[in-house]
Scaffold this active site. Structure first.
Site, PDB file in Angstrom:
ATOM      1  N   GLY A  21      23.639  17.732 -11.037  1.00 35.86           N
ATOM      2  CA  GLY A  21      24.838  17.380 -10.329  1.00 35.86           C
ATOM      3  C   GLY A  21      25.310  16.057 -10.070  1.00 35.86           C
ATOM      4  N   GLY A  22      24.682  15.014 -11.055  1.00 33.71           N
ATOM      5  CA  GLY A  22      25.008  13.743 -11.153  1.00 33.71           C
ATOM      6  C   GLY A  22      26.283  13.341 -11.485  1.00 33.71           C
ATOM      7  N   ALA A  23      27.301  14.319 -12.126  1.00 35.43           N
ATOM      8  CA  ALA A  23      28.567  13.733 -12.076  1.00 35.43           C
ATOM      9  C   ALA A  23      29.288  14.119 -10.962  1.00 35.43           C
ATOM     10  CB  ALA A  23      29.040  14.473 -13.409  1.00 35.43           C
ATOM     11  N   GLY A  24      28.952  14.598 -10.047  1.00 34.15           N
ATOM     12  CA  GLY A  24      29.652  15.018  -8.841  1.00 34.15           C
ATOM     13  C   GLY A  24      29.599  13.774  -7.710  1.00 34.15           C
TER      14      GLY A  24
ATOM     15  N   ILE B 213      28.316  12.936  -4.640  1.00 28.35           N
ATOM     16  CA  ILE B 213      27.013  12.356  -4.147  1.00 28.35           C
ATOM     17  C   ILE B 213      26.260  11.988  -5.233  1.00 28.35           C
ATOM     18  CG2 ILE B 213      25.106  12.522  -2.585  1.00 28.35           C
ATOM     19  CD1 ILE B 213      26.792  14.505  -0.843  1.00 28.35           C
TER      20      ILE B 213
ATOM     21  N   THR C  99      22.645  20.735   3.371  1.00 23.80           N
ATOM     22  CA  THR C  99      23.888  20.309   4.064  1.00 23.80           C
ATOM     23  C   THR C  99      23.479  20.702   5.694  1.00 23.80           C
ATOM     24  OG1 THR C  99      26.134  20.925   4.643  1.00 23.80           O
ATOM     25  CG2 THR C  99      24.689  22.810   3.674  1.00 23.80           C
ATOM     26  N   ASP C 100      23.782  19.910   6.568  1.00 21.01           N
ATOM     27  CA  ASP C 100      24.068  20.470   8.012  1.00 21.01           C
ATOM     28  C   ASP C 100      24.771  21.809   8.348  1.00 21.01           C
ATOM     29  OD1 ASP C 100      26.657  19.610   7.886  1.00 21.01           O
ATOM     30  OD2 ASP C 100      26.318  18.224   9.455  1.00 21.01           O
ATOM     31  N   GLU C 101      25.512  22.164   7.345  1.00 17.69           N
ATOM     32  CA  GLU C 101      26.491  23.468   7.617  1.00 17.69           C
ATOM     33  C   GLU C 101      25.343  24.572   7.696  1.00 17.69           C
ATOM     34  OE1 GLU C 101      30.050  24.089   5.729  1.00 17.69           O
ATOM     35  OE2 GLU C 101      30.599  21.943   5.759  1.00 17.69           O
TER      36      GLU C 101
ATOM     37  N   TYR D 127      29.893  29.402   1.402  1.00 11.52           N
ATOM     38  CA  TYR D 127      29.373  28.277   1.099  1.00 11.52           C
ATOM     39  C   TYR D 127      27.923  28.050   1.878  1.00 11.52           C
ATOM     40  CZ  TYR D 127      27.984  23.202   0.815  1.00 11.52           C
ATOM     41  OH  TYR D 127      27.386  22.110   1.128  1.00 11.52           O
TER      42      TYR D 127
ATOM     43  N   LYS E 197      24.023  27.959   0.623  1.00  8.04           N
ATOM     44  CA  LYS E 197      23.084  26.704   0.787  1.00  8.04           C
ATOM     45  C   LYS E 197      21.859  27.094   1.561  1.00  8.04           C
ATOM     46  CE  LYS E 197      23.663  22.984  -0.609  1.00  8.04           C
ATOM     47  NZ  LYS E 197      22.917  22.249  -2.061  1.00  8.04           N
TER      48      LYS E 197
HETATM   49  P1  NAD Z   1      30.499  17.964  -5.842  1.00 11.31           P
HETATM   50  O1  NAD Z   1      31.197  19.253  -5.779  1.00 11.31           O
HETATM   51  O2  NAD Z   1      30.935  16.606  -5.908  1.00 11.31           O
HETATM   52  O3  NAD Z   1      29.455  17.892  -7.257  1.00 11.31           O
HETATM   53  C1  NAD Z   1      28.781  18.988  -7.469  1.00 11.31           C
HETATM   54  C2  NAD Z   1      28.312  18.710  -9.344  1.00 11.31           C
HETATM   55  O4  NAD Z   1      27.431  19.583  -9.509  1.00 11.31           O
HETATM   56  C3  NAD Z   1      29.458  18.501  -9.718  1.00 11.31           C
HETATM   57  O5  NAD Z   1      29.264  17.362 -10.833  1.00 11.31           O
HETATM   58  C4  NAD Z   1      29.346  19.877 -10.877  1.00 11.31           C
HETATM   59  O6  NAD Z   1      29.790  19.688 -12.104  1.00 11.31           O
HETATM   60  C5  NAD Z   1      27.973  20.088 -11.078  1.00 11.31           C
HETATM   61  N1  NAD Z   1      27.452  21.537 -10.966  1.00 11.31           N
HETATM   62  C6  NAD Z   1      28.291  22.674 -10.318  1.00 11.31           C
HETATM   63  N2  NAD Z   1      27.687  23.760 -10.816  1.00 11.31           N
HETATM   64  C7  NAD Z   1      26.650  23.259 -11.614  1.00 11.31           C
HETATM   65  C8  NAD Z   1      25.716  24.132 -12.561  1.00 11.31           C
HETATM   66  N3  NAD Z   1      25.836  25.440 -12.511  1.00 11.31           N
HETATM   67  N4  NAD Z   1      25.009  23.643 -13.393  1.00 11.31           N
HETATM   68  C9  NAD Z   1      24.921  22.079 -13.354  1.00 11.31           C
HETATM   69  N5  NAD Z   1      25.864  21.492 -12.522  1.00 11.31           N
HETATM   70  C10 NAD Z   1      26.531  22.245 -11.763  1.00 11.31           C
HETATM   71  O7  NAD Z   1      29.477  18.152  -4.737  1.00 11.31           O
HETATM   72  P2  NAD Z   1      28.792  16.858  -3.683  1.00 11.31           P
HETATM   73  O8  NAD Z   1      29.598  16.716  -2.681  1.00 11.31           O
HETATM   74  O9  NAD Z   1      28.576  15.581  -4.483  1.00 11.31           O
HETATM   75  O10 NAD Z   1      27.537  17.585  -3.298  1.00 11.31           O
HETATM   76  C11 NAD Z   1      26.470  17.523  -3.789  1.00 11.31           C
HETATM   77  C12 NAD Z   1      25.356  18.210  -3.113  1.00 11.31           C
HETATM   78  O11 NAD Z   1      25.209  17.772  -1.669  1.00 11.31           O
HETATM   79  C13 NAD Z   1      25.661  19.625  -2.837  1.00 11.31           C
HETATM   80  O12 NAD Z   1      24.313  20.277  -3.112  1.00 11.31           O
HETATM   81  C14 NAD Z   1      25.917  19.799  -1.258  1.00 11.31           C
HETATM   82  O13 NAD Z   1      25.965  20.894  -0.968  1.00 11.31           O
HETATM   83  C15 NAD Z   1      25.313  18.782  -0.982  1.00 11.31           C
HETATM   84  N6  NAD Z   1      26.066  18.010   0.283  1.00 11.31           N
HETATM   85  C16 NAD Z   1      27.053  17.451   0.351  1.00 11.31           C
HETATM   86  C17 NAD Z   1      27.848  16.945   1.234  1.00 11.31           C
HETATM   87  C18 NAD Z   1      29.043  16.266   1.468  1.00 11.31           C
HETATM   88  O14 NAD Z   1      29.477  15.868   2.361  1.00 11.31           O
HETATM   89  N7  NAD Z   1      29.884  16.437   0.234  1.00 11.31           N
HETATM   90  C19 NAD Z   1      27.032  16.891   2.608  1.00 11.31           C
HETATM   91  C20 NAD Z   1      25.664  17.245   2.623  1.00 11.31           C
HETATM   92  C21 NAD Z   1      25.157  17.986   1.569  1.00 11.31           C
HETATM   93  O1  DAU Z   2      28.852  18.976   6.603  1.00  8.81           O
HETATM   94  C1  DAU Z   2      28.475  18.653   5.201  1.00  8.81           C
HETATM   95  C2  DAU Z   2      29.452  19.451   4.189  1.00  8.81           C
HETATM   96  O2  DAU Z   2      30.514  18.509   4.514  1.00  8.81           O
HETATM   97  C3  DAU Z   2      28.983  19.630   3.067  1.00  8.81           C
HETATM   98  O3  DAU Z   2      28.063  20.639   2.949  1.00  8.81           O
HETATM   99  C4  DAU Z   2      30.402  20.103   2.036  1.00  8.81           C
HETATM  100  O4  DAU Z   2      29.826  20.342   0.712  1.00  8.81           O
HETATM  101  C5  DAU Z   2      31.349  19.229   2.111  1.00  8.81           C
HETATM  102  O5  DAU Z   2      32.509  19.696   1.386  1.00  8.81           O
HETATM  103  C6  DAU Z   2      31.759  19.071   3.755  1.00  8.81           C
HETATM  104  O6  DAU Z   2      32.307  20.123   4.323  1.00  8.81           O
HETATM  105  P1  DAU Z   2      33.402  20.506   5.205  1.00  8.81           P
HETATM  106  O7  DAU Z   2      34.228  21.586   5.194  1.00  8.81           O
HETATM  107  O8  DAU Z   2      33.160  19.784   6.683  1.00  8.81           O
HETATM  108  O9  DAU Z   2      34.504  19.124   4.287  1.00  8.81           O
HETATM  109  P2  DAU Z   2      36.022  19.080   4.333  1.00  8.81           P
HETATM  110  O10 DAU Z   2      36.355  18.063   3.724  1.00  8.81           O
HETATM  111  O11 DAU Z   2      36.519  20.375   3.315  1.00  8.81           O
HETATM  112  O12 DAU Z   2      36.686  19.427   5.575  1.00  8.81           O
HETATM  113  C7  DAU Z   2      36.389  18.386   6.477  1.00  8.81           C
HETATM  114  C8  DAU Z   2      37.022  19.012   7.980  1.00  8.81           C
HETATM  115  O13 DAU Z   2      38.545  18.876   7.862  1.00  8.81           O
HETATM  116  C9  DAU Z   2      36.749  20.450   8.235  1.00  8.81           C
HETATM  117  O14 DAU Z   2      36.634  20.589   9.338  1.00  8.81           O
HETATM  118  C10 DAU Z   2      38.081  21.128   7.822  1.00  8.81           C
HETATM  119  C11 DAU Z   2      39.229  20.002   7.810  1.00  8.81           C
HETATM  120  N1  DAU Z   2      40.351  19.938   6.833  1.00  8.81           N
HETATM  121  C12 DAU Z   2      39.895  20.035   5.737  1.00  8.81           C
HETATM  122  C13 DAU Z   2      40.750  20.007   4.513  1.00  8.81           C
HETATM  123  C14 DAU Z   2      40.514  20.153   3.179  1.00  8.81           C
HETATM  124  C15 DAU Z   2      41.693  19.685   7.282  1.00  8.81           C
HETATM  125  O15 DAU Z   2      41.895  19.752   8.438  1.00  8.81           O
HETATM  126  N2  DAU Z   2      42.536  19.767   6.208  1.00  8.81           N
HETATM  127  C16 DAU Z   2      42.348  19.965   4.907  1.00  8.81           C
HETATM  128  O16 DAU Z   2      43.165  19.773   4.097  1.00  8.81           O
END
Ligand code: NAD
Ligand code: DAU
Length: 359
Positions: free
Chosen positions: A12-15, A17, A138-140, A164, A168
């Site tokens: 997932g290095g193109a995402g 985080i 994730t904390d979720e 989701y 996880k």
């Molecule tokens: P993201 O959606 O930005 O990136 C996910 C990446 O995974 C993408 O580059 C996608 O192409 C790749 N991917 C998806 N399915 C795949 C597959 N089947 N095989 C190979 N690659 C695949 O996600 P993110 O926000 O960078 O989150 C990365 C990780 O961190 C996730 O596991 C997420 O659950 C976790 N996480 C995210 C947050 C947050 O706030 N974004 C917080 C805590 C944990």
């Molecule tokens: O807590 C970690 C998680 O944070 C990660 O595991 C997830 O991958 C990541 O997507 C994120 O989840 P959230 O659902 O918390 O993030 P999101 O940005 O979608 O929403 C943040 C908060 O804002 C949530 O309470 C929903 C709200 N929201 C979201 C969107 C997209 C809005 O009010 N309006 C919006 O349009």
């Protein structure tokens, strides 16, 4: 003595985080980074522009569900450690279509674990000892907290609310099972909400910045009272390196920035930053664009991470406050339309730009 360069496979290095992790590890100099990514809608090689030609960086387009392809990459790249970030990550998409989340987050993680176990068993004793499977979660998984009390510790029970977070949670359980049953040296981390550069503009913070710059409504679910605990993505990348190198095998580490904010506070802070940096031509505040829309089903009220264990055992602390990190983030989106504008124009449906559902 010269320290050996470790080869780290980052899934997932193109995402969002994952790309921060790749940039961080390559910049540190002690690692060779092999980025494995399927390039779904969320994957974007433009996020890796800074390191794409670096001798310590390689990219493979592959699906974590394809165990055969993964086995081959692990062997040919002589992988020392795995950091597993690949996932479907957006809660709203999981509500609309849960199966993709089961497929990638659960089945994909199990397929990766199976390939990793075969690879680990084939290593010599010293490399086996050094090997880690670091699962990034994730904390979720801990579910919903009341507004006025409680924090998530590593011992908090799993109570996921969304498809989701359920996917996880399942993946976390499989990772622990591969440790207990087969002895694979795993370590886990559970982090709060990240924000920062290269964040896909369907998530709250980048969506609000991009919509504000385009004079579109800023969609706030419900009353905007839900609380998230925010961490700047580069602080998360540093924490992940610490977990991978200093974390105890079989343990999990909570990561968070002690920065709880209501969603409305987040949106209002972005509006204030933009009012100062890019005033609207009509002289009004960006606050006027806020639109309260239908709430997310099963919307967890509050997340709050207790990061004491990571601070104590890994010596990790965030470098950014929410205020400094959010200001950097707004500046980055103002200066880097080349990255996010094509995503909005070509790959993104209107429903996720807050263009529907306004009450
Ligand atoms: P993201 O959606 O930005 O990136 C996910 C990446 O995974 C993408 O580059 C996608 O192409 C790749 N991917 C998806 N399915 C795949 C597959 N089947 N095989 C190979 N690659 C695949 O996600 P993110 O926000 O960078 O989150 C990365 C990780 O961190 C996730 O596991 C997420 O659950 C976790 N996480 C995210 C947050 C947050 O706030 N974004 C917080 C805590 C944990
Ligand atoms: O807590 C970690 C998680 O944070 C990660 O595991 C997830 O991958 C990541 O997507 C994120 O989840 P959230 O659902 O918390 O993030 P999101 O940005 O979608 O929403 C943040 C908060 O804002 C949530 O309470 C929903 C709200 N929201 C979201 C969107 C997209 C809005 O009010 N309006 C919006 O349009």
């Amino acid at each position: 003595m010269k320290q050996e360069v470790q080869t780290v496979l980052v899934t997932g290095g193109a995402g969002f985080i994952g790309s921060a992790v790749c940039r961080h590890l390559v910049a540190g100099g002690g690692y060779r980074v092999v980025n494995l990514d399927k390039l779904t809608y969320a994957g974007n090689l433009a996020s890796l522009r800074d390191i794409e030609g670096h001798p310590n960086y390689a990219f493979h387009r592959a699906d974590i569900c394809d165990a055969g392809a993964i086995r081959q990459i692990l062997a040919t790249e002589k992988v020392d450690r795995i950091m597993h970030l690949a996932a479907e990550s957006h809660v709203d998409r999981s509500i609309d279509g849960p199966m993709e989340f089961v497929s990638t987050n659960v089945v994909g993680t199990v397929s990766l674990l199976s390939a990793a176990l075969d690879h680990w068993r084939g290593l010599d004793a010293a490399r086996q000892q050094n090997f880690r499977f670091h699962h990034v979660s994730t904390d979720e998984v801990f579910g919903d907290l009341p507004f006025d009390s409680g924090v998530f510790s590593e011992e908090s029970p799993y109570r996921p609310s969304s498809p989701y977070s359920a996917s996880k949670a399942a993946s976390d359980h499989f990772v622990r099972a591969w440790h207990e049953t087969y002895g694979l040296p795993v370590v886990l981390s559970n982090c709060s909400n990240n924000y920062g550069p290269y964040h896909f503009p369907e998530k709250l913070i980048p969506l609000v910045i991009a919509n504000a710059l385009d004079e579109r409504p800023l969609p706030v679910y419900g009353k905007g009272a839900n609380v998230r605990d925010w961490l700047y993505v580069e602080d998360h990348a540093r924490a992940l390196e610490a977990v991978m190198t200093k974390g105890q095998v079989g343990e999990s580490y909570n990561i968070g920035g002690r920065a709880e904010r209501t969603n409305l506070e987040v949106v209002e802070t972005i509006c204030a930053l933009l009012d100062a940096r890019r005033p609207r031509s009509n002289g009004k505040s960006h606050l006027d664009l806020i639109a309260f829309v239908a709430d997310r089903p099963g919307h967890d009220r509050r997340y709050a991470i207790d990061p004491t264990k990571s601070e104590r055992e890994l010596g990790w602390r965030p470098q950014e406050t929410f205020e400094s990190g959010l200001a950097h983030t707004v500046d980055w989106y103002l200066e880097n339309g080349w990255w996010w504008r094509p995503i909005r124009e070509q790959r993104f449906d209107g429903a996720r730009q807050g263009l529907v559902g306004a009450q």
